[in-house]
Scaffold this motif. Structure first.
Motif, PDB file in Angstrom:
ATOM      1  N   GLY A   1      34.740  -9.451   9.097  1.00  0.00           N
ATOM      2  CA  GLY A   1      33.545 -10.274   8.989  1.00  0.00           C
ATOM      3  C   GLY A   1      33.161 -10.537   7.550  1.00  0.00           C
ATOM      4  N   GLY A   2      31.882 -10.781   7.357  1.00  0.00           N
ATOM      5  CA  GLY A   2      31.359 -11.169   6.050  1.00  0.00           C
ATOM      6  C   GLY A   2      31.234 -10.017   5.086  1.00  0.00           C
ATOM      7  N   PRO A   3      30.568 -10.283   3.981  1.00  0.00           N
ATOM      8  CA  PRO A   3      30.411  -9.260   2.948  1.00  0.00           C
ATOM      9  C   PRO A   3      29.513  -8.113   3.404  1.00  0.00           C
ATOM     10  N   ASP A   4      29.683  -6.979   2.782  1.00  0.00           N
ATOM     11  CA  ASP A   4      28.877  -5.788   3.037  1.00  0.00           C
ATOM     12  C   ASP A   4      27.939  -5.652   1.835  1.00  0.00           C
ATOM     13  N   LEU A   5      26.772  -6.285   1.907  1.00  0.00           N
ATOM     14  CA  LEU A   5      25.884  -6.392   0.760  1.00  0.00           C
ATOM     15  C   LEU A   5      25.034  -5.142   0.571  1.00  0.00           C
ATOM     16  N   ILE A   6      24.974  -4.678  -0.690  1.00  0.00           N
ATOM     17  CA  ILE A   6      24.169  -3.512  -1.034  1.00  0.00           C
ATOM     18  C   ILE A   6      23.438  -3.774  -2.347  1.00  0.00           C
ATOM     19  N   THR A   7      22.400  -2.978  -2.581  1.00  0.00           N
ATOM     20  CA  THR A   7      21.626  -3.057  -3.819  1.00  0.00           C
ATOM     21  C   THR A   7      22.074  -1.943  -4.767  1.00  0.00           C
ATOM     22  N   PHE A   8      21.580  -2.004  -5.999  1.00  0.00           N
ATOM     23  CA  PHE A   8      21.872  -0.918  -6.941  1.00  0.00           C
ATOM     24  C   PHE A   8      21.386   0.417  -6.378  1.00  0.00           C
ATOM     25  N   GLY A   9      20.238   0.422  -5.716  1.00  0.00           N
ATOM     26  CA  GLY A   9      19.679   1.649  -5.163  1.00  0.00           C
ATOM     27  C   GLY A   9      20.546   2.287  -4.086  1.00  0.00           C
ATOM     28  N   GLN A  10      21.364   1.496  -3.414  1.00  0.00           N
ATOM     29  CA  GLN A  10      22.232   2.019  -2.358  1.00  0.00           C
ATOM     30  C   GLN A  10      23.596   2.472  -2.887  1.00  0.00           C
ATOM     31  N   MET A  11      23.929   2.096  -4.101  1.00  0.00           N
ATOM     32  CA  MET A  11      25.259   2.400  -4.626  1.00  0.00           C
ATOM     33  C   MET A  11      25.562   3.893  -4.733  1.00  0.00           C
ATOM     34  N   PRO A  12      24.639   4.750  -5.198  1.00  0.00           N
ATOM     35  CA  PRO A  12      24.985   6.177  -5.285  1.00  0.00           C
ATOM     36  C   PRO A  12      25.434   6.779  -3.957  1.00  0.00           C
ATOM     37  N   LYS A  13      24.747   6.463  -2.864  1.00  0.00           N
ATOM     38  CA  LYS A  13      25.138   7.017  -1.565  1.00  0.00           C
ATOM     39  C   LYS A  13      26.475   6.461  -1.100  1.00  0.00           C
ATOM     40  N   ARG A  14      26.736   5.184  -1.376  1.00  0.00           N
ATOM     41  CA  ARG A  14      28.018   4.590  -0.991  1.00  0.00           C
ATOM     42  C   ARG A  14      29.156   5.235  -1.772  1.00  0.00           C
ATOM     43  N   LEU A  15      28.928   5.492  -3.055  1.00  0.00           N
ATOM     44  CA  LEU A  15      29.956   6.152  -3.867  1.00  0.00           C
ATOM     45  C   LEU A  15      30.256   7.542  -3.309  1.00  0.00           C
ATOM     46  N   GLU A  16      29.212   8.279  -2.993  1.00  0.00           N
ATOM     47  CA  GLU A  16      29.381   9.628  -2.445  1.00  0.00           C
ATOM     48  C   GLU A  16      30.104   9.577  -1.105  1.00  0.00           C
ATOM     49  N   ALA A  17      29.725   8.652  -0.240  1.00  0.00           N
ATOM     50  CA  ALA A  17      30.356   8.525   1.080  1.00  0.00           C
ATOM     51  C   ALA A  17      31.827   8.147   0.967  1.00  0.00           C
ATOM     52  N   ALA A  18      32.177   7.413  -0.080  1.00  0.00           N
ATOM     53  CA  ALA A  18      33.562   7.001  -0.282  1.00  0.00           C
ATOM     54  C   ALA A  18      34.381   8.068  -1.015  1.00  0.00           C
ATOM     55  N   GLY A  19      33.737   9.191  -1.363  1.00  0.00           N
ATOM     56  CA  GLY A  19      34.441  10.256  -2.071  1.00  0.00           C
ATOM     57  C   GLY A  19      34.689   9.938  -3.537  1.00  0.00           C
ATOM     58  N   LEU A  20      33.900   9.032  -4.080  1.00  0.00           N
ATOM     59  CA  LEU A  20      34.036   8.645  -5.487  1.00  0.00           C
ATOM     60  C   LEU A  20      32.993   9.363  -6.319  1.00  0.00           C
ATOM     61  N   PRO A  21      33.216   9.474  -7.630  1.00  0.00           N
ATOM     62  CA  PRO A  21      32.213  10.133  -8.471  1.00  0.00           C
ATOM     63  C   PRO A  21      30.855   9.449  -8.334  1.00  0.00           C
TER      64      PRO A  21
ATOM     65  N   ASN B   1      38.963   2.518  -9.289  1.00  0.00           N
ATOM     66  CA  ASN B   1      39.952   2.365 -10.361  1.00  0.00           C
ATOM     67  C   ASN B   1      39.360   2.437 -11.760  1.00  0.00           C
ATOM     68  N   ARG B   2      38.067   2.620 -11.861  1.00  0.00           N
ATOM     69  CA  ARG B   2      37.397   2.638 -13.168  1.00  0.00           C
ATOM     70  C   ARG B   2      37.757   3.899 -13.937  1.00  0.00           C
ATOM     71  N   THR B   3      38.113   3.724 -15.204  1.00  0.00           N
ATOM     72  CA  THR B   3      38.361   4.889 -16.050  1.00  0.00           C
ATOM     73  C   THR B   3      37.069   5.249 -16.758  1.00  0.00           C
ATOM     74  N   LYS B   4      36.711   6.517 -16.646  1.00  0.00           N
ATOM     75  CA  LYS B   4      35.489   6.979 -17.281  1.00  0.00           C
ATOM     76  C   LYS B   4      35.692   7.054 -18.777  1.00  0.00           C
ATOM     77  N   ARG B   5      34.667   6.621 -19.496  1.00  0.00           N
ATOM     78  CA  ARG B   5      34.695   6.719 -20.956  1.00  0.00           C
ATOM     79  C   ARG B   5      33.545   7.619 -21.388  1.00  0.00           C
ATOM     80  N   GLN B   6      33.870   8.594 -22.183  1.00  0.00           N
ATOM     81  CA  GLN B   6      32.831   9.494 -22.665  1.00  0.00           C
ATOM     82  C   GLN B   6      31.918   8.745 -23.628  1.00  0.00           C
ATOM     83  N   GLY B   7      30.657   9.057 -23.553  1.00  0.00           N
ATOM     84  CA  GLY B   7      29.688   8.430 -24.452  1.00  0.00           C
ATOM     85  C   GLY B   7      29.831   8.955 -25.868  1.00  0.00           C
TER      86      GLY B   7
ATOM     87  N   ARG C   1      22.813   3.896 -13.838  1.00  0.00           N
ATOM     88  CA  ARG C   1      24.137   3.786 -14.467  1.00  0.00           C
ATOM     89  C   ARG C   1      24.911   2.623 -13.845  1.00  0.00           C
ATOM     90  N   CYS C   2      24.793   2.433 -12.544  1.00  0.00           N
ATOM     91  CA  CYS C   2      25.460   1.294 -11.887  1.00  0.00           C
ATOM     92  C   CYS C   2      24.954  -0.015 -12.468  1.00  0.00           C
TER      93      CYS C   2
END
Length: 100
Positions: free
Chosen positions: A15-35, A79-85, A41-42
């Motif tokens: 189907g169509g896109p799975d639209l999310i806001t910046f506020g929802q991104m942390p939970k989606r990252l966690e659910a996907a097993g991503l940092p 696929n994002r490579t983390k860069r130290q500040g 920060r997003c």
């Protein structure tokens, strides 16, 4: 013919896109097993990272919110490579040569 996937994930894979806001991104990252990143920060990545896949001016706007397609963002985060500040407070600015 069974139209449902074994995991029951039809709604997110078809189907169509799975639209999310910046506020929802942390939970989606966690659910996907991503940092996990904060929503701040997003947003910073969206504004500053040239590799961010959906330019801010092309995001869907609803009121003051911007919506992004998770199907496009998930591969970016995976696929994002983390860069130290860097500590910019310790760097000598060109106009502060020390010979004042």
């Amino acid at each position: 013919m069974d139209m449902h996937s074994p995991e029951g994930d039809d709604e997110q894979t078809q189907g169509g896109p799975d639209l999310i806001t910046f506020g929802q991104m942390p939970k989606r990252l966690e659910a996907a097993g991503l940092p996990k990143l904060s929503h701040q920060r997003c947003r910073q990545l969206a504004e500053e990272d040239p590799d961010w896949p959906i330019p801010m001016d092309q995001a869907i706007r609803v009121g003051r919110m911007r919506l992004f397609d998770w199907k496009v963002l998930e591969p970016y985060f995976a696929n994002r490579t983390k860069r130290q500040g860097r500590r910019t407070d310790l760097q000598v600015k060109p106009d502060q040569g020390g010979d004042e």
